[in-house]
Design a protein around this motif. Structure first.
Motif, PDB file in Angstrom:
ATOM      1  N   ARG A 193      21.735  20.597  -4.919  1.00  0.00           N
ATOM      2  CA  ARG A 193      20.381  21.162  -4.919  1.00  0.00           C
ATOM      3  C   ARG A 193      19.911  20.593  -6.283  1.00  0.00           C
ATOM      4  O   ARG A 193      20.276  21.095  -6.450  1.00  0.00           O
ATOM      5  CB  ARG A 193      19.429  23.215  -4.544  1.00  0.00           C
ATOM      6  N   PHE A 195      17.872  19.361  -2.967  1.00  0.00           N
ATOM      7  CA  PHE A 195      17.980  18.331  -2.046  1.00  0.00           C
ATOM      8  C   PHE A 195      16.934  17.630  -1.901  1.00  0.00           C
ATOM      9  O   PHE A 195      15.991  17.328  -2.558  1.00  0.00           O
ATOM     10  CB  PHE A 195      18.601  18.672  -0.863  1.00  0.00           C
ATOM     11  N   PHE A 197      13.943  15.382  -0.906  1.00  0.00           N
ATOM     12  CA  PHE A 197      12.649  15.522  -0.447  1.00  0.00           C
ATOM     13  C   PHE A 197      12.638  16.895  -0.115  1.00  0.00           C
ATOM     14  O   PHE A 197      11.485  17.379   0.459  1.00  0.00           O
ATOM     15  CB  PHE A 197      12.292  15.357   1.669  1.00  0.00           C
ATOM     16  N   THR A 198      12.647  17.423  -1.208  1.00  0.00           N
ATOM     17  CA  THR A 198      12.542  19.404  -1.498  1.00  0.00           C
ATOM     18  C   THR A 198      11.529  19.181  -2.941  1.00  0.00           C
ATOM     19  O   THR A 198      10.778  18.262  -3.634  1.00  0.00           O
ATOM     20  CB  THR A 198      13.305  20.186  -1.598  1.00  0.00           C
ATOM     21  N   LYS A 237      17.077  22.058   9.429  1.00  0.00           N
ATOM     22  CA  LYS A 237      16.396  21.375   8.434  1.00  0.00           C
ATOM     23  C   LYS A 237      17.063  20.936   7.335  1.00  0.00           C
ATOM     24  O   LYS A 237      17.011  20.484   6.296  1.00  0.00           O
ATOM     25  CB  LYS A 237      14.921  21.590   8.143  1.00  0.00           C
ATOM     26  N   GLU A 238      17.919  22.069   6.341  1.00  0.00           N
ATOM     27  CA  GLU A 238      18.360  22.599   5.237  1.00  0.00           C
ATOM     28  C   GLU A 238      19.781  21.112   5.093  1.00  0.00           C
ATOM     29  O   GLU A 238      19.416  21.270   4.864  1.00  0.00           O
ATOM     30  CB  GLU A 238      19.447  23.954   4.944  1.00  0.00           C
ATOM     31  N   THR A 240      20.071  18.915   7.153  1.00  0.00           N
ATOM     32  CA  THR A 240      18.808  17.425   7.343  1.00  0.00           C
ATOM     33  C   THR A 240      19.243  17.068   5.785  1.00  0.00           C
ATOM     34  O   THR A 240      19.288  16.001   5.109  1.00  0.00           O
ATOM     35  CB  THR A 240      18.333  17.437   7.980  1.00  0.00           C
ATOM     36  N   GLN A 241      18.123  17.603   4.802  1.00  0.00           N
ATOM     37  CA  GLN A 241      18.105  17.314   3.399  1.00  0.00           C
ATOM     38  C   GLN A 241      19.569  17.217   2.945  1.00  0.00           C
ATOM     39  O   GLN A 241      19.946  16.123   2.016  1.00  0.00           O
ATOM     40  CB  GLN A 241      17.215  18.710   2.966  1.00  0.00           C
ATOM     41  N   TYR A 242      20.331  18.078   3.000  1.00  0.00           N
ATOM     42  CA  TYR A 242      21.788  17.663   2.563  1.00  0.00           C
ATOM     43  C   TYR A 242      22.307  16.058   2.941  1.00  0.00           C
ATOM     44  O   TYR A 242      22.402  16.065   1.613  1.00  0.00           O
ATOM     45  CB  TYR A 242      23.154  19.370   2.902  1.00  0.00           C
ATOM     46  N   ASN A 244      20.449  13.531   3.795  1.00  0.00           N
ATOM     47  CA  ASN A 244      20.208  12.405   3.330  1.00  0.00           C
ATOM     48  C   ASN A 244      20.477  12.900   1.821  1.00  0.00           C
ATOM     49  O   ASN A 244      20.178  11.088   0.815  1.00  0.00           O
ATOM     50  CB  ASN A 244      18.962  12.900   3.071  1.00  0.00           C
ATOM     51  N   SER A 245      21.142  13.215   0.372  1.00  0.00           N
ATOM     52  CA  SER A 245      20.810  13.560  -0.594  1.00  0.00           C
ATOM     53  C   SER A 245      22.533  12.977  -1.084  1.00  0.00           C
ATOM     54  O   SER A 245      23.527  12.323  -0.820  1.00  0.00           O
ATOM     55  CB  SER A 245      21.572  15.287  -0.982  1.00  0.00           C
TER      56      SER A 245
END
Length: 504
Positions: A193, A195, A197-198, A237-238, A240-242, A244-245
């Motif tokens: 974190r 990630f 787009f946060t 949602k989270e 997905t952010q992960y 992408n990272s």
């Protein structure tokens, strides 16, 4: 003639005494049989689950093409582990070959012990040493003597593949100019974190940090939620952010590996890739579950390791990294290490002691003690939670995102999710899982009478291991049936730690 013989013997004696003194100080000289100057490249991910990598079974399409390519060129270990599933202690074990309680790196601090470490040892033996990212967390001592170091702010907050490429190339250039082989530790800050787009990452970008976007963007329908987490909108949602990272991590790995191709260094460089711990979600990072410590460990060693092989049998762990590098480079191994070189395993030879792994946890970044211990083999995992008294609540960084909060909210109406939250918050003193059939640790078998005999065997193995390595948690283990006494011992230990390392 007699004078010449006497002079020669005197020179040998002085050299031996000098080497002996260096060994006593934890400095080890190069072995006589080392004719090849092997380069070493260690690439680490930050908070990456093993099964998020394509080569280790990820179902997310084309998520890690560069890491997968590396895996195809070497061996990947099904049973590769770190020994402590949190950043600095995990990396401290890599650097020292000692369990955290023996190295003095149980939490987010450096050791003050006079013990050997990989950077000092390699540098003493003629290596040029460089590190990119996670400098403090990867330096066992306050004054670890890296020749070259750059931290996250100089690397696009650890998220800019081109900055890693440029600076890794500088490390190799410097090593060539000095006529030395290199030891490079390249540490991505992904997928830690914040990630992709946060809001926090967007804030960093607005402050001028040259953070790059991943080469491919995944939407919520293209990712998979790990089996130890519930299917909830905010969890998806989270996750997905992960992911992408994770893709951006892979971009960085690819650019670092490009340099070896360009510089003609592939054949005389051993490359290892792994993550320092599992993903920063409940039931992974900062715990002792399978997904906490089971890391995507890849080794590429041209001419030594057969390409595109999978080792499904042998257990290796971070405790073995330091002695393995020393043997691979022909250097002497210091006495007193807890780990054992797995070079024989890499060469396809049978090696005893590769049937299980011991893992630990000590404290969170907030310096709060949550002592845990685990023994795992190919089938079962036994976990001892010395802090579990039915009232104490676990608190760590993995609860800071959407996922934990979504689980708490969903638990108000869903008994199954509520039970998962309660287990995560309070644990049981003992947990026992069939990790072969239940890798997500969904069914605690500790009270199942069918497993009583085998659980007792794991208890015996745990105690023997604790005694062997002088584990301070042994005193807790011996009174594990008395929660009141365990709580008293933990309070004493926490007070002692607070005095030794007061909060800033």
């Amino acid at each position: 003639m007699h004078k010449l013989l006497f002079l020669g013997s005197l020179i040998v004696l002085i050299a031996c005494e000098s080497a002996k003194k260096k060994e006593e100080k934890g400095v080890f000289v190069q072995g006589e049989n080392n004719t090849e100057r092997l380069n070493i490249l260690l690439i680490t991910a930050d908070d990456l689950n093993k099964n998020s990598v394509g080569a280790f079974g990820s179902v997310v399409a084309n998520i890690t093409p560069n890491i997968d390519k590396l895996a195809s060129q070497g061996v990947r270990f099904k049973n590769g582990h770190v020994n402590v599933a949190v950043c600095q202690p995990s990396r401290g074990i890599l650097a020292t070959g000692k369990y955290s309680h023996n190295s003095g790196i149980e939490g987010f601090f450096h050791t003050k012990k006079e013990i050997p470490d990989i950077v000092t040892t390699l540098k003493t033996n003629g290596y040029y040493t460089g590190i990119l990212g996670k400098v403090r967390h990867s330096s066992p001592k306050e004054l670890t003597p890296w020749d070259f170091q750059l931290d996250m702010k100089d690397l696009g907050m650890g998220r800019n593949k081109e900055r890693y490429y440029t600076e890794a190339k500088n490390i190799i250039k410097n090593a060539k100019q000095e006529g030395k082989p290199f030891y490079m530790m390249a540490n991505s800050h992904d997928p830690h974190r914040p990630f992709v787009f946060t809001k926090r990452e967007e804030k960093w970008m607005s402050e001028g940090h040259d953070i790059l976007k991943p080469s491919r963007i995944y939407n919520e329908n293209q990712v998979a939620i790990p089996g130890f987490l519930p299917e909830l909108p905010l969890v998806r949602k989270e996750v997905t952010q992960y992911f992408n990272s994770v893709r951006r991590l892979d971009d960085t790995v690819g650019r670092i590996l490009d340099i070896l191709e360009e510089e003609g260094l592939v054949d005389n460089t051993i490359v290892m890739f792994l993550s320092d711990n599992g993903m920063a979600f409940p039931f992974s990072k900062t715990n002792c579950y399978l997904h906490s410590t089971n890391t995507p460990w890849i080794v590429r060693w041209p001419g030594k390791v057969r390409p595109n092989t999978i080792n499904t049998k042998d257990f290796i762990s971070a405790i073995d990294f330091f002695p393995t590098i020393l043997e691979a480079t022909g250097l002497q191994t210091p006495n007193g290490l807890d780990g054992t070189s797995f070079v024989p395993t890499l060469l396809g030879q049978k090696q005893k002691g590769r049937d299980k792994v011991f893992t630990q946890f000590f404290e969170t970044s907030a310096k709060k003690q949550f002592p845990m211990r685990c023994i795992q083999d190919a089938k079962y995992g036994y976990i001892f939670n010395a802090w579990s008294d039915g009232e104490t609540k676990f608190r760590n960084e993995s609860q800071s995102g959407y996922t934990y909060k979504a689980m708490v909210e969903a638990g108000k109406t869903n008994p199954e999710i509520a039970a998962r939250v309660k287990l995560f918050d309070n644990r049981e003193v003992e947990e026992f899982y069939d990790f072969e059939n239940d890798p997500n640790a969904l069914h605690n078998l500790i009270e199942d009478p069918k497993y009583t005999e085998i659980i007792n065997k794991y208890r015996v193995d745990m105690k023997l291991w604790m005694e062997k390595v002088n584990d301070p948690a042994l005193v807790f283990f011996e009174v594990r049936n008395d929660k009141i006494e365990m709580a008293r011992l933990l309070a004493v230990e926490q007070e002692k730690i607070n005095k030794l390392r007061p909060r800033k």
